[in-house]
Motif scaffolding. Sequence first.
Motif, PDB file in Angstrom:
ATOM      1  N   HIS A  18       0.835  -1.197   0.000  1.00 32.35           N
ATOM      2  CA  HIS A  18       0.000   0.000   0.000  1.00 32.35           C
ATOM      3  C   HIS A  18       0.874   1.253   0.000  1.00 32.35           C
ATOM      4  O   HIS A  18       2.000   1.252   0.512  1.00 32.35           O
ATOM      5  N   ARG A  19       0.310   2.322  -0.553  1.00 34.74           N
ATOM      6  CA  ARG A  19       0.996   3.609  -0.605  1.00 34.74           C
ATOM      7  C   ARG A  19       0.089   4.635   0.073  1.00 34.74           C
ATOM      8  O   ARG A  19      -0.980   4.986  -0.445  1.00 34.74           O
ATOM      9  N   LEU A  20       0.522   5.090   1.245  1.00 33.07           N
ATOM     10  CA  LEU A  20      -0.307   5.907   2.127  1.00 33.07           C
ATOM     11  C   LEU A  20       0.180   7.353   2.165  1.00 33.07           C
ATOM     12  O   LEU A  20       1.343   7.617   2.464  1.00 33.07           O
ATOM     13  N   MET A  21      -0.721   8.294   1.868  1.00 31.12           N
ATOM     14  CA  MET A  21      -0.436   9.708   2.055  1.00 31.12           C
ATOM     15  C   MET A  21      -0.788  10.098   3.484  1.00 31.12           C
ATOM     16  O   MET A  21      -1.925   9.899   3.931  1.00 31.12           O
ATOM     17  N   ILE A  22       0.179  10.621   4.206  1.00 35.01           N
ATOM     18  CA  ILE A  22      -0.031  11.105   5.568  1.00 35.01           C
ATOM     19  C   ILE A  22       0.071  12.623   5.530  1.00 35.01           C
ATOM     20  O   ILE A  22       1.127  13.180   5.225  1.00 35.01           O
ATOM     21  N   LEU A  23      -1.027  13.276   5.835  1.00 35.47           N
ATOM     22  CA  LEU A  23      -1.088  14.730   5.781  1.00 35.47           C
ATOM     23  C   LEU A  23      -0.723  15.292   7.151  1.00 35.47           C
ATOM     24  O   LEU A  23      -1.481  15.170   8.099  1.00 35.47           O
ATOM     25  N   GLY A  24       0.480  15.874   7.242  1.00 37.03           N
ATOM     26  CA  GLY A  24       0.970  16.407   8.510  1.00 37.03           C
ATOM     27  C   GLY A  24       2.302  15.808   8.876  1.00 37.03           C
ATOM     28  O   GLY A  24       2.516  14.599   8.708  1.00 37.03           O
ATOM     29  N   SER A  25       3.229  16.649   9.381  1.00 40.32           N
ATOM     30  CA  SER A  25       4.583  16.158   9.648  1.00 40.32           C
ATOM     31  C   SER A  25       5.139  16.552  10.999  1.00 40.32           C
ATOM     32  O   SER A  25       6.306  16.295  11.277  1.00 40.32           O
ATOM     33  N   LEU A  26       4.328  17.193  11.854  1.00 35.71           N
ATOM     34  CA  LEU A  26       4.855  17.602  13.153  1.00 35.71           C
ATOM     35  C   LEU A  26       5.032  16.384  14.059  1.00 35.71           C
ATOM     36  O   LEU A  26       4.768  15.251  13.673  1.00 35.71           O
ATOM     37  N   ASP A  27       5.489  16.615  15.282  1.00 33.96           N
ATOM     38  CA  ASP A  27       5.958  15.512  16.119  1.00 33.96           C
ATOM     39  C   ASP A  27       4.899  14.454  16.382  1.00 33.96           C
ATOM     40  O   ASP A  27       5.212  13.277  16.562  1.00 33.96           O
ATOM     41  N   GLU A  28       3.615  14.857  16.387  1.00 31.15           N
ATOM     42  CA  GLU A  28       2.562  13.876  16.645  1.00 31.15           C
ATOM     43  C   GLU A  28       2.453  12.823  15.550  1.00 31.15           C
ATOM     44  O   GLU A  28       1.860  11.764  15.769  1.00 31.15           O
ATOM     45  N   PHE A  29       2.999  13.102  14.384  1.00 28.50           N
ATOM     46  CA  PHE A  29       2.875  12.173  13.263  1.00 28.50           C
ATOM     47  C   PHE A  29       4.035  11.189  13.161  1.00 28.50           C
ATOM     48  O   PHE A  29       3.984  10.272  12.347  1.00 28.50           O
ATOM     49  N   VAL A  30       5.062  11.362  13.964  1.00 29.31           N
ATOM     50  CA  VAL A  30       6.216  10.470  13.886  1.00 29.31           C
ATOM     51  C   VAL A  30       5.819   9.036  14.190  1.00 29.31           C
ATOM     52  O   VAL A  30       6.155   8.099  13.448  1.00 29.31           O
ATOM     53  N   SER A  31       5.077   8.840  15.275  1.00 30.87           N
ATOM     54  CA  SER A  31       4.667   7.482  15.649  1.00 30.87           C
ATOM     55  C   SER A  31       3.739   6.879  14.604  1.00 30.87           C
ATOM     56  O   SER A  31       3.785   5.667  14.345  1.00 30.87           O
ATOM     57  N   LEU A  32       2.902   7.699  13.987  1.00 27.68           N
ATOM     58  CA  LEU A  32       2.003   7.206  12.949  1.00 27.68           C
ATOM     59  C   LEU A  32       2.787   6.715  11.741  1.00 27.68           C
ATOM     60  O   LEU A  32       2.511   5.639  11.194  1.00 27.68           O
ATOM     61  N   VAL A  33       3.794   7.490  11.314  1.00 21.73           N
ATOM     62  CA  VAL A  33       4.633   7.074  10.190  1.00 21.73           C
ATOM     63  C   VAL A  33       5.377   5.792  10.537  1.00 21.73           C
ATOM     64  O   VAL A  33       5.423   4.848   9.733  1.00 21.73           O
ATOM     65  N   ASP A  34       5.951   5.758  11.729  1.00 23.75           N
ATOM     66  CA  ASP A  34       6.709   4.564  12.129  1.00 23.75           C
ATOM     67  C   ASP A  34       5.816   3.329  12.170  1.00 23.75           C
ATOM     68  O   ASP A  34       6.229   2.237  11.738  1.00 23.75           O
ATOM     69  N   TYR A  35       4.591   3.488  12.683  1.00 25.24           N
ATOM     70  CA  TYR A  35       3.698   2.328  12.748  1.00 25.24           C
ATOM     71  C   TYR A  35       3.315   1.859  11.346  1.00 25.24           C
ATOM     72  O   TYR A  35       3.343   0.658  11.050  1.00 25.24           O
ATOM     73  N   ALA A  36       2.967   2.796  10.469  1.00 22.95           N
ATOM     74  CA  ALA A  36       2.580   2.413   9.108  1.00 22.95           C
ATOM     75  C   ALA A  36       3.724   1.689   8.401  1.00 22.95           C
ATOM     76  O   ALA A  36       3.520   0.672   7.725  1.00 22.95           O
ATOM     77  N   ARG A  37       4.933   2.184   8.559  1.00 26.75           N
ATOM     78  CA  ARG A  37       6.078   1.537   7.914  1.00 26.75           C
ATOM     79  C   ARG A  37       6.316   0.145   8.502  1.00 26.75           C
ATOM     80  O   ARG A  37       6.716  -0.778   7.786  1.00 26.75           O
ATOM     81  N   SER A  38       6.054  -0.015   9.803  1.00 24.64           N
ATOM     82  CA  SER A  38       6.247  -1.327  10.424  1.00 24.64           C
ATOM     83  C   SER A  38       5.271  -2.357   9.855  1.00 24.64           C
ATOM     84  O   SER A  38       5.526  -3.561   9.944  1.00 24.64           O
ATOM     85  N   LYS A  39       4.181  -1.887   9.265  1.00 24.11           N
ATOM     86  CA  LYS A  39       3.194  -2.777   8.650  1.00 24.11           C
ATOM     87  C   LYS A  39       3.460  -2.965   7.161  1.00 24.11           C
ATOM     88  O   LYS A  39       2.635  -3.528   6.445  1.00 24.11           O
ATOM     89  N   GLY A  40       4.601  -2.498   6.687  1.00 21.20           N
ATOM     90  CA  GLY A  40       4.958  -2.684   5.290  1.00 21.20           C
ATOM     91  C   GLY A  40       4.338  -1.690   4.345  1.00 21.20           C
ATOM     92  O   GLY A  40       4.330  -1.894   3.125  1.00 21.20           O
ATOM     93  N   ILE A  41       3.819  -0.596   4.849  1.00 20.01           N
ATOM     94  CA  ILE A  41       3.174   0.423   4.026  1.00 20.01           C
ATOM     95  C   ILE A  41       4.204   1.452   3.573  1.00 20.01           C
ATOM     96  O   ILE A  41       5.029   1.911   4.373  1.00 20.01           O
ATOM     97  N   TYR A  42       4.145   1.825   2.313  1.00 22.77           N
ATOM     98  CA  TYR A  42       5.000   2.890   1.786  1.00 22.77           C
ATOM     99  C   TYR A  42       4.374   4.221   2.200  1.00 22.77           C
ATOM    100  O   TYR A  42       3.244   4.531   1.842  1.00 22.77           O
ATOM    101  N   THR A  43       5.119   5.019   2.966  1.00 18.70           N
ATOM    102  CA  THR A  43       4.567   6.239   3.558  1.00 18.70           C
ATOM    103  C   THR A  43       5.054   7.474   2.821  1.00 18.70           C
ATOM    104  O   THR A  43       6.246   7.630   2.548  1.00 18.70           O
ATOM    105  N   ILE A  44       4.125   8.356   2.535  1.00 20.26           N
ATOM    106  CA  ILE A  44       4.413   9.635   1.885  1.00 20.26           C
ATOM    107  C   ILE A  44       3.860  10.736   2.785  1.00 20.26           C
ATOM    108  O   ILE A  44       2.659  10.795   3.037  1.00 20.26           O
ATOM    109  N   VAL A  45       4.734  11.585   3.303  1.00 22.14           N
ATOM    110  CA  VAL A  45       4.327  12.641   4.222  1.00 22.14           C
ATOM    111  C   VAL A  45       4.353  13.973   3.482  1.00 22.14           C
ATOM    112  O   VAL A  45       5.315  14.291   2.777  1.00 22.14           O
TER     113      VAL A  45
END
Length: 420
Positions: free
Chosen positions: A10-37
Amino acid sequence: MVCYNDGMQHRLMILGSLDEFVSLVDYARSKGIYTIVCDGYEHGPAKAHADAAFNIDVRNTEAIAQLCREQKVDGIISSFSDLLAECLIDIADSADLPCYAKPENFRYLREKPLMKEMFANLGINSAQAVKVFRDSIADDIAPIGYPCVVKPANGYGSHGIYIIRNEGELREKYDEIASYSTLGYALAERLYTGHEFNMMNWIVDGEVVTLSIADRETSSDDPMVIPYVSRCAYPSRLIDIVEEEAREIVKKVADYVGIYNGPLSMQFFWSEEDGVQVCECAGRLFGYEHELVTHACGLSIEELLVDHVYDHEALCKLLKDHTPHHPRHSCGLYLHGIGGTVANVDTVLEAMEYPHVAETALYYQPGEEITGVMPYTVRFYLKADTREEIDETAERIFANVKVLDADGNNLLRPDKLAVY
């Protein structure tokens, strides 16, 4: 590669890059998702964690929708702020991506006059509000009188909101208040009374799952400015009193705006005289607060957000039997600065070692100027087995923590615990 749900990444767009989104990006990547911030913060910390990052202002929704198409995005996610939520809805609609709401209905959660209209149509108790125009202030304000709260009609955050006690104050502040809105007028409403609450919910197949109900406590150092949030404590001391009525209101709003699966939060007041009085509803989770739910009950908000996009069955399982009556207690302390150059943060460092302090964020280091770019100067997260332990540590932090300038002046606004 460990894929999240099937044989395709999967290729996931994550809208937002401040500190609250770090854990979200890390979790998505841990599930094998390609993350785009993506957002307008060039150095947003979540961008360093993502597979790809782009610097586009979130309000440029068409440009981000085009980016989604170019990057072959199959999911989009955001949370934590009204601006991000609104832009998410518009981007998803333009890029033809699955989303929990449509722009035409989401307006009821963004434009305060429409929200008040919705509350009236649904019979929801909310403070009376009136539109106030620059050339007819006296006539417009007459139905509610003074004191009242005057705010932008569709602004973001808590900018331009004042407690107004007479016509002279309103005329003095009107242009500033209206400047935060694009609708050409301000909104005035009666002052709320009673205890204040934050409530986060997730709608699952049309039914309300309440994630949390927190006591939203405020402090003030200026009688003209609305009190600022000093603490949010989980679970609420008064949860048994307000839970059922508040959940019924959320259900009405969800049905009205067509949220069948997705977030819906609410800020409200309660008093013995008036019961629940709704302040506002939001199609998002609360920022700088969702971590407290994890501390209090273990629910991963990051897992919830990603499951919502890609695995509804997993989301249902995650929320099955969830209750806002959390087994532990947590709270966030939000210490606001008044401006100035930081010289000494020793008491902040000392407080990091206090009992029950789970996390600390110090947003300004010695030599840096407090400018208001960050929402807080210092933030503490506490967790403990009892509310009494939480309160004791919170009171100790409020009494002892200072951020000093070179002359020894405290650059933090005063805070206090609420009385129940």
